[in-house]
Design an enzyme around this catalytic site. Structure first.
Site, mmCIF file in Angstrom:
data_model
loop_
_atom_site.group_PDB
_atom_site.id
_atom_site.type_symbol
_atom_site.label_atom_id
_atom_site.label_comp_id
_atom_site.label_asym_id
_atom_site.label_seq_id
_atom_site.Cartn_x
_atom_site.Cartn_y
_atom_site.Cartn_z
ATOM 1 N N ASP A 105 0.846 -1.194 0.000
ATOM 2 C CA ASP A 105 0.000 0.000 0.000
ATOM 3 C C ASP A 105 0.880 1.242 0.000
ATOM 4 O O ASP A 105 1.842 1.323 0.774
ATOM 5 C CB ASP A 105 -0.916 0.007 1.218
ATOM 6 C CG ASP A 105 -1.941 -1.117 1.178
ATOM 7 O OD1 ASP A 105 -2.294 -1.553 0.063
ATOM 8 O OD2 ASP A 105 -2.375 -1.563 2.254
ATOM 9 N N HIS A 126 1.045 -7.951 0.258
ATOM 10 C CA HIS A 126 -0.120 -8.764 0.572
ATOM 11 C C HIS A 126 -0.998 -8.934 -0.669
ATOM 12 O O HIS A 126 -0.798 -8.261 -1.686
ATOM 13 C CB HIS A 126 -0.921 -8.149 1.721
ATOM 14 C CG HIS A 126 -1.344 -6.721 1.490
ATOM 15 N ND1 HIS A 126 -0.463 -5.657 1.512
ATOM 16 C CD2 HIS A 126 -2.562 -6.179 1.227
ATOM 17 C CE1 HIS A 126 -1.105 -4.527 1.292
ATOM 18 N NE2 HIS A 126 -2.388 -4.828 1.104
ATOM 19 N N ARG A 133 -16.664 -12.324 0.292
ATOM 20 C CA ARG A 133 -15.802 -11.624 1.250
ATOM 21 C C ARG A 133 -15.991 -10.124 1.046
ATOM 22 O O ARG A 133 -15.953 -9.627 -0.092
ATOM 23 C CB ARG A 133 -14.333 -11.988 1.037
ATOM 24 C CG ARG A 133 -13.356 -11.158 1.890
ATOM 25 C CD ARG A 133 -11.905 -11.552 1.643
ATOM 26 N NE ARG A 133 -10.976 -10.590 2.189
ATOM 27 C CZ ARG A 133 -10.528 -10.596 3.461
ATOM 28 N NH1 ARG A 133 -10.929 -11.544 4.285
ATOM 29 N NH2 ARG A 133 -9.681 -9.676 3.880
#
Length: 370
Positions: A238, A293, A303
């Protein structure tokens, strides 16, 4: 639940990973309520946060103070929005901030450089007051009361605003613990004030990963073949200072350890997961590492995840903090640059690219290759 039609499925080709999911991760945990109990407890929590940021760039927080009813309303509101007919969701595709992408609703395409994922999402700016700078279409998306058929109690946008305010407060508490854990006791607000700045470039992302449809299978084939793991959101770091994530009870998040191996993060609806971002890696001169990630989809359940990205103002000049550089004998791993400069560079890259390599100093780059 959103079920993509056969025609929509044929329009997207994603890499399916047939191998089994990686082992479960050990996720460091910090209890924010315990940290508030005493000076000693806060110091212990600060040390735990710093160690987690150094070892993994990832941890979870409990005792966060964000009300459980608010989290339940947020999850219900997100599910209701993504269950809307496609034409209604497309109304939110209009840019939420500045009249241009990447803000608003989108599906499957992540960024403008060819990355695809088994995901649809809302990406929203955060206003100086800590509210969602959201498309007007969200104001019309109701959140129903708990009882079946009850009148709407509020709209999606209202829930998002309340959530952002609560999570931003908690995020600043975490950032102050990070600063204390680094020994920056003279200025524990060095990170949090960037997120609280009226020009802060913070964002909120609401991701929905539809259930992975089963493929045609021969008799006797195992379940993992009938429902192969599919890339929901490809591997990346990020860009911002910090990311704070909450999801429903469906797993899928995976993180990369320092040795390059991947581990699966168990779902936890009671906690928030915290990622170190690229900007924080720079500010800490590489002591805290932004975590790589991804999200893999293999479940028959949807989800939903909600991520608050705490970013600095666009004109903010980012560079390793002098006090941390001094501890390394004056060696700066990154050159100075503005957040706007970094974002412009990042938007030209693909998800998996190492964006920070363009901002490393010559000495840091040489050390990495030696």
């Amino acid at each position: 639940m959103v079920v993509l039609t056969k025609g929509e499925l044929e329009q997207i080709t994603l890499p399916a990973v047939q191998r089994a999911a990686p082992p479960l991760a050990f996720v460091p945990e910090v209890d924010l309520s315990a940290a508030a109990a005493s000076v000693a407890a806060r110091s212990a929590a600060a040390r735990a946060v710093a160690k987690a940021c150094e070892d993994h760039g990832f941890f979870k927080v409990t005792g966060h103070g964000v009300p459980a009813p608010l989290l339940a309303r947020l999850e219900a509101a997100a599910a209701a929005f993504f269950a809307l007919p496609q034409r209604d969701k497309d109304k939110a595709a209009a840019a939420a901030v500045g009249g241009s992408p990447p803000f608003g609703y989108a599906s499957k395409r992540i960024g403008g450089n060819g990355d695809l994922g088994w995901v649809e999402y809302l990406l929203l700016g955060v206003t100086p007051a800590g509210a969602a700078a959201a498309p007007s279409a969200l104001s019309a998306a109701p959140v129903s009361s708990a009882s079946e058929g009850a009148a709407p109690s509020c709209c999606f946008r209202d829930v998002l605003d309340e959530y952002i305010a609560a999570v931003r407060r908690m995020t600043c508490t975490v950032l102050e613990l990070m600063a204390q854990g680094l020994g920056l006791d003279d200025d524990t607000a060095v990170f949090s004030r960037l997120v609280l700045d009226r020009d802060s470039d913070s964002m909120l992302r609401v991701n929905h990963y539809p259930p992975r449809p089963e493929t045609a299978a021969a008799a006797g084939e195992p379940a993992e073949v009938r429902r192969p793991r599919l890339t929901g959101f490809g591997e990346h770091t990020d860009p911002q200072i910090i990311s704070v994530l909450r999801s429903n009870d469906t797993a899928g998040l995976e993180i990369s350890l320092r040795d390059g191996s991947w581990v699966s993060v168990p779902s936890d609806t009671q906690s928030f997961f915290v990622n170190v971002g690229d900007a924080l890696q720079v500010l800490t001169n590489g002591r805290f590492r932004s975590v790589r990630h991804r999200v893999m989809v293999s479940s028959g359940r949807p989800r939903v995840s909600v991520i608050f990205f705490g970013g600095p103002p666009p004109r903010e000049r980012l560079a390793p903090l002098p006090g941390l550089v001094d501890r390394e004998g004056g060696r700066r791993r990154y050159r100075e640059f503005t957040w706007r400069e970094y974002k412009t560079s990042a938007y030209r890259t693909k998800l998996a690219d190492n964006r920070l390599c363009y901002f490393e100093t010559t000495t840091a780059a040489a050390a990495a290759t030696s």
